[in-house]
Design a protein around this motif. Structure first.
Motif, PDB file in Angstrom:
ATOM      1  N   THR A  46       0.851  -1.181   0.000  1.00  0.00           N
ATOM      2  CA  THR A  46       0.000   0.000   0.000  1.00  0.00           C
ATOM      3  C   THR A  46       0.889   1.234   0.000  1.00  0.00           C
ATOM      4  O   THR A  46       2.099   1.166   0.251  1.00  0.00           O
ATOM      5  CB  THR A  46      -0.928   0.017   1.223  1.00  0.00           C
ATOM      6  OG1 THR A  46      -0.135   0.132   2.413  1.00  0.00           O
ATOM      7  CG2 THR A  46      -1.750  -1.270   1.286  1.00  0.00           C
TER       8      THR A  46
ATOM      9  N   GLY B 149       0.593  -1.310  -5.100  1.00  0.00           N
ATOM     10  CA  GLY B 149      -0.652  -1.380  -5.833  1.00  0.00           C
ATOM     11  C   GLY B 149      -0.731  -2.363  -6.977  1.00  0.00           C
ATOM     12  O   GLY B 149      -1.829  -2.626  -7.463  1.00  0.00           O
TER      13      GLY B 149
ATOM     14  N   ASP C  12     -13.936  -0.778  -4.806  1.00  0.00           N
ATOM     15  CA  ASP C  12     -13.859  -0.450  -3.381  1.00  0.00           C
ATOM     16  C   ASP C  12     -14.587  -1.525  -2.580  1.00  0.00           C
ATOM     17  O   ASP C  12     -14.906  -2.593  -3.096  1.00  0.00           O
ATOM     18  CB  ASP C  12     -14.372   0.971  -3.099  1.00  0.00           C
ATOM     19  CG  ASP C  12     -15.866   1.130  -3.338  1.00  0.00           C
ATOM     20  OD1 ASP C  12     -16.554   0.121  -3.586  1.00  0.00           O
ATOM     21  OD2 ASP C  12     -16.353   2.286  -3.289  1.00  0.00           O
TER      22      ASP C  12
ATOM     23  N   THR D  87      -8.424   5.604 -14.897  1.00  0.00           N
ATOM     24  CA  THR D  87      -8.954   6.110 -13.632  1.00  0.00           C
ATOM     25  C   THR D  87     -10.197   5.324 -13.211  1.00  0.00           C
ATOM     26  O   THR D  87     -11.072   5.059 -14.029  1.00  0.00           O
ATOM     27  CB  THR D  87      -9.324   7.598 -13.752  1.00  0.00           C
ATOM     28  OG1 THR D  87      -8.198   8.334 -14.239  1.00  0.00           O
ATOM     29  CG2 THR D  87      -9.736   8.169 -12.402  1.00  0.00           C
TER      30      THR D  87
ATOM     31  N   GLN E 159      -9.224   6.008  -7.782  1.00  0.00           N
ATOM     32  CA  GLN E 159      -7.812   5.705  -7.989  1.00  0.00           C
ATOM     33  C   GLN E 159      -7.405   6.069  -9.404  1.00  0.00           C
ATOM     34  O   GLN E 159      -8.132   5.817 -10.366  1.00  0.00           O
ATOM     35  CB  GLN E 159      -7.513   4.227  -7.741  1.00  0.00           C
ATOM     36  CG  GLN E 159      -6.035   3.887  -7.922  1.00  0.00           C
ATOM     37  CD  GLN E 159      -5.634   2.634  -7.194  1.00  0.00           C
ATOM     38  OE1 GLN E 159      -6.360   2.124  -6.346  1.00  0.00           O
ATOM     39  NE2 GLN E 159      -4.451   2.119  -7.502  1.00  0.00           N
TER      40      GLN E 159
ATOM     41  N   TYR F 264      -3.096  -4.267 -11.575  1.00  0.00           N
ATOM     42  CA  TYR F 264      -3.486  -3.480 -10.406  1.00  0.00           C
ATOM     43  C   TYR F 264      -4.588  -4.213  -9.656  1.00  0.00           C
ATOM     44  O   TYR F 264      -5.548  -4.700 -10.248  1.00  0.00           O
ATOM     45  CB  TYR F 264      -3.984  -2.103 -10.821  1.00  0.00           C
ATOM     46  CG  TYR F 264      -2.892  -1.139 -11.222  1.00  0.00           C
ATOM     47  CD1 TYR F 264      -2.294  -0.308 -10.281  1.00  0.00           C
ATOM     48  CD2 TYR F 264      -2.452  -1.065 -12.539  1.00  0.00           C
ATOM     49  CE1 TYR F 264      -1.287   0.582 -10.636  1.00  0.00           C
ATOM     50  CE2 TYR F 264      -1.451  -0.186 -12.913  1.00  0.00           C
ATOM     51  CZ  TYR F 264      -0.869   0.639 -11.960  1.00  0.00           C
ATOM     52  OH  TYR F 264       0.133   1.522 -12.322  1.00  0.00           O
TER      53      TYR F 264
ATOM     54  N   THR G  59      -7.015  -3.914  -5.919  1.00  0.00           N
ATOM     55  CA  THR G  59      -7.412  -2.954  -4.903  1.00  0.00           C
ATOM     56  C   THR G  59      -6.775  -3.273  -3.553  1.00  0.00           C
ATOM     57  O   THR G  59      -6.577  -4.440  -3.203  1.00  0.00           O
ATOM     58  CB  THR G  59      -8.935  -2.902  -4.764  1.00  0.00           C
ATOM     59  OG1 THR G  59      -9.299  -1.914  -3.797  1.00  0.00           O
ATOM     60  CG2 THR G  59      -9.504  -4.246  -4.341  1.00  0.00           C
TER      61      THR G  59
END
Length: 624
Positions: free
Chosen positions: A42, A117, A506, A518, A533, A575, A577
């Protein structure tokens, strides 16, 4: 009396079928996944560890987490998401995380050099070349797919390399050949296939399916080829000397108006060609498809589906503006066999011509345990016969959504004809629930549950006059926009509500949106868009279409990952989360429509993967 009883039983069967599983998993030949452990740093120096909930796991399955052999949790993890934050890890050396539980353990080695990430895969970028008219080109990483090539439960990656002179069908000019690579997650390259100069490069020429087609636990690659395609071992398909490219300068230069096409299957582990058959249909005379320059005859789509309710069939198509041909193929490990062919030149299906999109959807929409193909404004049943046809014509995008009440499936579709706008229809019957007509080319549309105050999914398009409910009501009025730089997004309080990809990112059950590197979220309280993000140092593909190499539930828990190239195409980044979640949901790749939509995500204008059941705050019986 007997007739009345039969009718009543049929009605009851139709109304209750949607509450039952659509697929018989005791018969279905699907992949066997491992625990899919992933660990990423993170931004504040901690480590987020995540793993799959498998279909075989019990509700509240207990798990234990280990770092370098040391157990981290004091009590078994039985509640909340399959997600853990390690607050006390050192970054000076490699760290091995292990997850134990459910009878299937897994581990992941977090490298000391890992960036926050994402997981990195180094690429072997191909050398460029020069076209016959003396123009140089280089290569850029483009669409990708995932499947298991060796049966160990872990995904490998097939990556398509596009030359920088790749072209849309509407434009003349030479292109370099398309290349396919296969990589393990540790960066090991297994093979490279060269499609050759008789397959033009661009978004519509080489849709590919990377999937276990014969149920032996090892995936194959199946794709349209031509004379001169070269497999990973150097074997050439057809005539190595053939060159079908038009050489004279002008509107035909670089185009392929006449050629011999094949459908070829390659071993997923070695890249060796295993079998080739003549592609159905051959191009023939391009004018029979609506023009003389192979624009319409070279519009290809592909998919995979369980047409018999047990075995995976590859589905390869040609045409959607006029004539449409859909051919289903079976691979038994020895040879390719034609399963069936649907052709709008057949008199009974002639009205189905001109109804295709730049993409398609495959799912069991009628509850018979077999998959149907939604091909734009029309659908084809699992047996190769027409299912329905709305007559709304060609469009750029469509989405599969499920009603939270009964998981009945619907299609949200948009159209280019400056008449039919966008429509929500029953995926089984084609019955239109509501339609927003438009005098404009409605280029894109989107459907996702983004607002918990409204039951089910919300829908919008570039000319929907706002966010719509599943009944067609305007939930929130917004400004329609026609901006080519934003591909017809919707404007909310000065920001664009994306009509591109939906993504679960999320920790809640609402879906976020993915566009232009994005992740954003609809703020339903203030009717605005907020950034969640931003992916730095990377680039999405295909211009204004702005899609990642792949989006899917590739690793970790039920949330989705984003696979994207860096700007130099020297590495792929996956990537994942790092936001905690309280929810346990089976790995989305266990859901058949979702898994199939990942397999054909690369087709035409890429669309997000979508499950065959509702995920959201209105229904939670799928949680573990």
């Amino acid at each position: 009396m007997r007739l009345l009883k039969t009718i009543i039983m049929a009605v009851v069967a139709c109304t209750t079928a949607w509450a039952q599983p659509r697929y018989d998993f005791t018969r279905l030949q699907t992949e066997r996944l491992n625990r899919g452990v992933v660990a990423v740093r993170t931004t504040d120096g901690k480590v987020a560890v995540s793993w799959r909930t498998l279909k075989s796991d019990r509700k509240g399955e207990p798990f234990d987490i280990y770092r370098n052999g040391k157990k981290l949790n004091t009590k078994p993890l039985t509640k909340g998401g399959t997600f853990y934050i390690d607050n006390d890890v050192k970054s000076e050396a490699d760290v091995t995380y292990a997850v134990k539980g459910g009878g299937i353990d897994g581990e992941y080695v977090l490298r000391a050099e890992a960036k926050p990430g994402y997981h990195t895969i180094a690429l072997q970028k191909p050398e460029g070349g020069t076209t016959p008219d003396g123009r140089p080109y280089q290569y850029s990483a483009n669409d990708a797919s995932i499947a298991d090539v060796d049966g160990d439960g872990q995904y490998e990656i097939v990556l398509k390399w596009d030359p920088t002179n790749a072209r849309d069908n509407a434009h003349a000019g030479f292109t370099g050949p398309t290349l396919f690579d296969c990589y393990r997650l540790d960066g090991t390259r297994l093979w490279r296939i060269d499609m050759g100069h008789n397959i033009r490069s661009g978004a519509h020429y080489v849709p590919f399916i990377f999937y276990d087609l014969n149920g032996d636990g090892r995936a194959e690659l199946i794709v349209r080829t031509s004379d001169g395609t070269r497999d990973a071992l150097g074997n050439v398909i057809g005539n190595a000397e053939a060159d079908y490219r038009e050489k004279e300068p002008g509107r035909y230069q670089g185009r392929i108006l006449h050629s011999t096409d094949y459908i070829s299957v390659f071993d997923g582990l070695t890249g060796k060609v295993l079998d080739s058959k003549p592609y159905i249909p051959q191009r023939g005379n391009p004018q029979e498809w609506g023009d003389d320059n192979a624009n319409r005859s070279d519009r290809m789509l592909a998919a995979v589906g369980y047409l018999d309710g047990q075995h995976a069939s590859a589905i390869f198509c040609r045409g959607y503006y006029t004539r449409t041909v859909i051919a289903a193929w079976d691979w038994d490990g020895q040879q390719l066999r034609e399963h069936w062919t649907f052709d709008t030149n057949q008199p009974e299906w002639r009205s189905y011509a001109g109804q295709g999109n730049h993409n398609l959807r495959v799912a069991d929409v009628d509850g018979d345990g077999c998959d149907e193909i939604t091909y734009g404004s029309m659908a084809v049943d699992h047996d190769g016969r027409g299912l329905y046809n709305t007559g709304f014509g060609h469009g750029d995008a469509m989405h599969l959504i499920a009603d939270p009440q009964d998981n009945q499936l619907y299609i949200w579709d948009c159209h280019e004809n400056k008449r039919d706008g966008s429509d929500l229809r029953n995926a089984r019957t084609g019955e239109v629930v509501f339609q927003v007509k438009s005098r404009t080319d409605v280029g894109r549309c989107m459907a996702a549950d983004i607002d918990p105050t409204n039951p089910g999914c919300e829908m919008w398009s570039s000319d929907s006059h706002g966010i719509r409910t599943m009944k067609g009501d305007v939930l929130y009025a917004a400004k329609d926009a026609d901006d080519p730089q934003h591909d017809n997004a919707l404007v909310l309080n000065g920001r664009w509500l994306s009509v591109n990809f939906g993504i679960w990112w999320d920790g809640d059950l609402l879906r976020e949106l993915l566009d232009r590197e994005t992740v954003t979220k609809y703020d339903w309280k203030n009717h605005s868009i907020v950034n969640v993000q931003k992916f730095e140092g990377v680039r999405f593909n295909n211009g204004t279409k702005s899609n990642p190499c792949l989006q899917a539930d590739m690793l970790g828990d039920w949330r989705e990952e984003v696979m994207v190239k860096n700007r130099e195409s020297t590495e792929l980044r996956i990537y994942t989360t790092t936001i905690p979640t309280d929810y346990r949901i089976d790995c989305l790749m266990h859901d058949v429509p979702y898994r199939l939509s990942v397999a054909y995500q690369n087709v035409g204008y890429n669309q997000p993967p979508e499950p065959g059941y509702y995920i959201g705050p209105d229904k939670k019986d799928y949680l573990k």
